[in-house]
Motif scaffolding. Structure first.
Motif, PDB file in Angstrom:
ATOM      1  N   GLU A 142       4.450   6.453  13.695  1.00 52.38           N
ATOM      2  CA  GLU A 142       3.264   6.060  14.328  1.00 52.38           C
ATOM      3  C   GLU A 142       2.338   4.993  13.911  1.00 52.38           C
ATOM      4  O   GLU A 142       1.765   4.367  15.094  1.00 52.38           O
ATOM      5  CB  GLU A 142       2.511   7.398  13.921  1.00 52.38           C
ATOM      6  N   ILE A 143       2.424   4.508  12.840  1.00 52.81           N
ATOM      7  CA  ILE A 143       2.014   3.210  12.542  1.00 52.81           C
ATOM      8  C   ILE A 143       2.622   2.084  13.218  1.00 52.81           C
ATOM      9  O   ILE A 143       2.023   1.134  13.524  1.00 52.81           O
ATOM     10  CB  ILE A 143       2.379   3.086  10.903  1.00 52.81           C
ATOM     11  N   CYS A 144       3.983   2.195  13.298  1.00 52.74           N
ATOM     12  CA  CYS A 144       4.671   0.979  14.061  1.00 52.74           C
ATOM     13  C   CYS A 144       3.997   0.967  15.500  1.00 52.74           C
ATOM     14  O   CYS A 144       3.761  -0.200  15.752  1.00 52.74           O
ATOM     15  CB  CYS A 144       5.954   1.297  14.100  1.00 52.74           C
ATOM     16  N   LYS A 145       3.992   1.983  16.102  1.00 54.23           N
ATOM     17  CA  LYS A 145       3.446   2.056  17.706  1.00 54.23           C
ATOM     18  C   LYS A 145       1.927   1.406  17.641  1.00 54.23           C
ATOM     19  O   LYS A 145       1.683   0.642  18.644  1.00 54.23           O
ATOM     20  CB  LYS A 145       3.640   3.340  18.064  1.00 54.23           C
ATOM     21  N   ILE A 146       1.145   1.923  16.582  1.00 56.83           N
ATOM     22  CA  ILE A 146      -0.060   1.560  16.666  1.00 56.83           C
ATOM     23  C   ILE A 146      -0.694   0.085  16.572  1.00 56.83           C
ATOM     24  O   ILE A 146      -0.994  -0.505  17.384  1.00 56.83           O
ATOM     25  CB  ILE A 146      -0.921   2.421  15.473  1.00 56.83           C
ATOM     26  N   VAL A 147       0.302  -0.615  15.629  1.00 54.00           N
ATOM     27  CA  VAL A 147       0.012  -2.148  15.243  1.00 54.00           C
ATOM     28  C   VAL A 147       0.562  -2.872  16.462  1.00 54.00           C
ATOM     29  O   VAL A 147       0.320  -4.008  16.989  1.00 54.00           O
ATOM     30  CB  VAL A 147       0.606  -2.432  13.956  1.00 54.00           C
ATOM     31  N   ARG A 148       1.940  -2.141  16.920  1.00 51.67           N
ATOM     32  CA  ARG A 148       2.464  -2.968  18.162  1.00 51.67           C
ATOM     33  C   ARG A 148       1.297  -2.765  19.514  1.00 51.67           C
ATOM     34  O   ARG A 148       1.380  -3.922  20.140  1.00 51.67           O
ATOM     35  CB  ARG A 148       3.627  -2.340  18.675  1.00 51.67           C
ATOM     36  N   CYS A 151       0.999  -1.298  -0.069  1.00 52.84           N
ATOM     37  CA  CYS A 151      -0.014  -0.145  -0.010  1.00 52.84           C
ATOM     38  C   CYS A 151       0.871   1.069  -0.034  1.00 52.84           C
ATOM     39  O   CYS A 151       2.155   1.016   0.459  1.00 52.84           O
ATOM     40  CB  CYS A 151      -1.144  -0.175   1.197  1.00 52.84           C
ATOM     41  N   ALA A 152       0.255   2.429  -0.138  1.00 52.57           N
ATOM     42  CA  ALA A 152       1.159   3.677  -0.349  1.00 52.57           C
ATOM     43  C   ALA A 152       0.811   4.723   0.588  1.00 52.57           C
ATOM     44  O   ALA A 152       1.401   5.713   0.471  1.00 52.57           O
ATOM     45  CB  ALA A 152       0.781   4.273  -1.855  1.00 52.57           C
ATOM     46  N   SER A 153      -0.055   4.553   1.598  1.00 54.18           N
ATOM     47  CA  SER A 153      -0.317   5.614   2.478  1.00 54.18           C
ATOM     48  C   SER A 153      -0.265   5.083   4.043  1.00 54.18           C
ATOM     49  O   SER A 153      -0.351   3.849   4.269  1.00 54.18           O
ATOM     50  CB  SER A 153      -1.612   6.217   2.092  1.00 54.18           C
ATOM     51  N   GLY A 154      -0.286   5.981   4.971  1.00 58.34           N
ATOM     52  CA  GLY A 154      -0.204   5.809   6.253  1.00 58.34           C
ATOM     53  C   GLY A 154      -1.659   5.435   6.696  1.00 58.34           C
ATOM     54  O   GLY A 154      -1.761   4.460   7.739  1.00 58.34           O
ATOM     55  N   GLU A 155      -2.678   5.898   5.963  1.00 55.56           N
ATOM     56  CA  GLU A 155      -4.221   5.629   6.406  1.00 55.56           C
ATOM     57  C   GLU A 155      -4.352   4.017   6.068  1.00 55.56           C
ATOM     58  O   GLU A 155      -5.224   3.695   6.901  1.00 55.56           O
ATOM     59  CB  GLU A 155      -4.819   6.569   5.693  1.00 55.56           C
ATOM     60  N   ASP A 156      -3.724   3.478   5.090  1.00 56.11           N
ATOM     61  CA  ASP A 156      -4.229   2.126   4.564  1.00 56.11           C
ATOM     62  C   ASP A 156      -3.162   1.148   5.418  1.00 56.11           C
ATOM     63  O   ASP A 156      -3.405   0.044   5.320  1.00 56.11           O
ATOM     64  CB  ASP A 156      -4.050   2.077   2.898  1.00 56.11           C
ATOM     65  N   ALA A 157      -1.980   1.793   5.886  1.00 54.42           N
ATOM     66  CA  ALA A 157      -0.978   0.699   6.316  1.00 54.42           C
ATOM     67  C   ALA A 157      -1.539  -0.150   7.604  1.00 54.42           C
ATOM     68  O   ALA A 157      -1.283  -1.251   7.465  1.00 54.42           O
ATOM     69  CB  ALA A 157       0.154   1.601   6.711  1.00 54.42           C
ATOM     70  N   GLU A 158      -2.220   0.647   8.466  1.00 53.90           N
ATOM     71  CA  GLU A 158      -2.593  -0.103   9.631  1.00 53.90           C
ATOM     72  C   GLU A 158      -3.395  -1.314   9.390  1.00 53.90           C
ATOM     73  O   GLU A 158      -3.547  -2.511   9.912  1.00 53.90           O
ATOM     74  CB  GLU A 158      -3.250   0.946  10.607  1.00 53.90           C
ATOM     75  N   LEU A 201       8.399  -0.832   6.180  1.00 55.49           N
ATOM     76  CA  LEU A 201       7.693   0.552   6.390  1.00 55.49           C
ATOM     77  C   LEU A 201       8.452   1.656   6.026  1.00 55.49           C
ATOM     78  O   LEU A 201       9.591   2.053   6.839  1.00 55.49           O
ATOM     79  CB  LEU A 201       6.949   0.223   7.782  1.00 55.49           C
ATOM     80  N   ASP A 202       7.887   2.517   5.291  1.00 60.13           N
ATOM     81  CA  ASP A 202       8.572   3.686   4.968  1.00 60.13           C
ATOM     82  C   ASP A 202       8.281   4.765   6.205  1.00 60.13           C
ATOM     83  O   ASP A 202       7.342   4.905   6.793  1.00 60.13           O
ATOM     84  CB  ASP A 202       8.057   4.550   3.798  1.00 60.13           C
ATOM     85  N   TRP A 203       9.477   5.441   6.561  1.00 57.71           N
ATOM     86  CA  TRP A 203       9.513   6.389   7.780  1.00 57.71           C
ATOM     87  C   TRP A 203       8.655   7.593   7.490  1.00 57.71           C
ATOM     88  O   TRP A 203       7.829   7.889   8.135  1.00 57.71           O
ATOM     89  CB  TRP A 203      10.720   6.853   7.965  1.00 57.71           C
ATOM     90  N   MET A 204       8.664   8.279   6.139  1.00 58.67           N
ATOM     91  CA  MET A 204       7.683   9.303   5.720  1.00 58.67           C
ATOM     92  C   MET A 204       6.717   8.966   4.717  1.00 58.67           C
ATOM     93  O   MET A 204       6.969   8.414   3.721  1.00 58.67           O
ATOM     94  CB  MET A 204       8.678  10.278   4.876  1.00 58.67           C
ATOM     95  N   LEU A 205       5.525   8.973   5.330  1.00 62.44           N
ATOM     96  CA  LEU A 205       4.499   8.577   4.741  1.00 62.44           C
ATOM     97  C   LEU A 205       3.325   9.634   4.556  1.00 62.44           C
ATOM     98  O   LEU A 205       3.080  10.482   5.584  1.00 62.44           O
ATOM     99  CB  LEU A 205       3.796   7.116   5.373  1.00 62.44           C
ATOM    100  N   PRO A 206       2.306   9.823   3.495  1.00 58.32           N
ATOM    101  CA  PRO A 206       1.174  10.552   3.658  1.00 58.32           C
ATOM    102  C   PRO A 206       0.397  10.240   4.740  1.00 58.32           C
ATOM    103  O   PRO A 206       0.110   8.875   4.778  1.00 58.32           O
ATOM    104  CB  PRO A 206       0.682  10.694   2.350  1.00 58.32           C
ATOM    105  N   GLY A 207      -0.322  11.066   5.588  1.00 53.20           N
ATOM    106  CA  GLY A 207      -1.147  10.769   6.557  1.00 53.20           C
ATOM    107  C   GLY A 207      -0.248  10.365   7.753  1.00 53.20           C
ATOM    108  O   GLY A 207       0.619  11.067   8.217  1.00 53.20           O
ATOM    109  N   LYS A 208      -0.588   9.293   8.573  1.00 53.42           N
ATOM    110  CA  LYS A 208       0.393   8.759   9.597  1.00 53.42           C
ATOM    111  C   LYS A 208       1.668   8.383   8.913  1.00 53.42           C
ATOM    112  O   LYS A 208       1.863   7.674   7.863  1.00 53.42           O
ATOM    113  CB  LYS A 208      -0.299   7.478  10.248  1.00 53.42           C
TER     114      LYS A 208
END
Length: 229
Positions: A65-71, A34-41, A54-61
């Motif tokens: 932040e994504i890493c912490k959320i899924v953990r 996927c291409a965005s922080g919104e879809d990553a989670e 996981l790219d460090w710089m993404l549109p949206g989240k």
């Protein structure tokens, strides 16, 4: 032959995402992307990939932040952060948001594949267990966690990578050059003094007496040996 290992590629640069996904598919991996922080989670939690790029710089989240959320939601598999080369990766607060490892941009595709193969080796060797136990310690590299005598110990990304390689090669003599290549890859700026400094820091965290180490032993003139008995 398919490795039956699923890799999620989360990257907003369409060309880079295509190149990485194409190479990994060619290596036999199953790839979701996927291409965005919104879809990553949603992608990570629904697909449950074995490894996440996981790219460090993404549109949206953004990546951290994504890493912490899924953990926080219970995802415990490998997350490899793709970072800008200018960032000081050893100062990334990986312990608190749960990244397992990193690769710097721009990266050589062979280096990326080698890094992933290293993680796959651990997954295969570990079987159903994501935890390595030695002495009074438990090391969970996926979530960057070391517990010593019931207490959590903070590891940097590079310390985590060094310890994982030692645990994959217990009781073997490992040359300094081999360890440097595994930990820093193709970065020619790293010297043996830098490696030795990280070894000293890691000894202070896992050894009861760092001056006379039981686990991380120096093999004079060659490198190191990790003794688990």
């Amino acid at each position: 032959m398919t490795k039956k290992i699923k890799v999620a590629v989360i990257e907003d640069d369409e060309n880079l995402r295509f190149l990485v996904a194409h190479r990994l598919k060619g290596e036999g991996y199953a790839v979701v992307e996927c291409a965005s922080g919104e879809d990553a989670e949603a992608l990570i939690m629904s697909e449950q990939p074995d490894i996440v790029l996981l790219d460090w710089m993404l549109p949206g989240k953004q990546g951290p932040e994504i890493c912490k959320i899924v953990r926080d939601e219970g995802f415990e598999k490998f997350i490899i952060m793709m970072t800008a080369k200018a960032q000081d990766v050893d100062k990334i607060d990986a312990y608190h948001f749960g990244v397992s490892d990193y690769v710097t941009k721009p990266f050589n595709m062979d280096v990326l594949v080698a890094l992933i193969e290293n993680k796959v080796k651990f997954i295969v060797n570990a079987g159903n267990s994501d935890v390595n136990r030695f002495g009074d310690m438990e090391h969970t590299p996926n979530t960057h966690s070391l517990v010593k005598n019931g207490k959590k110990v903070e590891l940097t990304i590079l310390e985590n990578r060094i310890l994982l390689y030692f645990l994959q090669n217990m009781n073997k003599v490992i040359k300094r050059e081999e360890l440097m290549m595994v930990v820093w890859g193709y970065n020619s700026d790293v010297n043996t003094r830098t490696l030795d400094m990280h070894i000293v820091r890691l000894r202070k965290k896992i050894e009861d007496n760092p001056d006379t180490p039981h686990y991380m032993q120096t093999v004079r003139g060659i490198g190191y040996r990790f003794v688990a008995e």
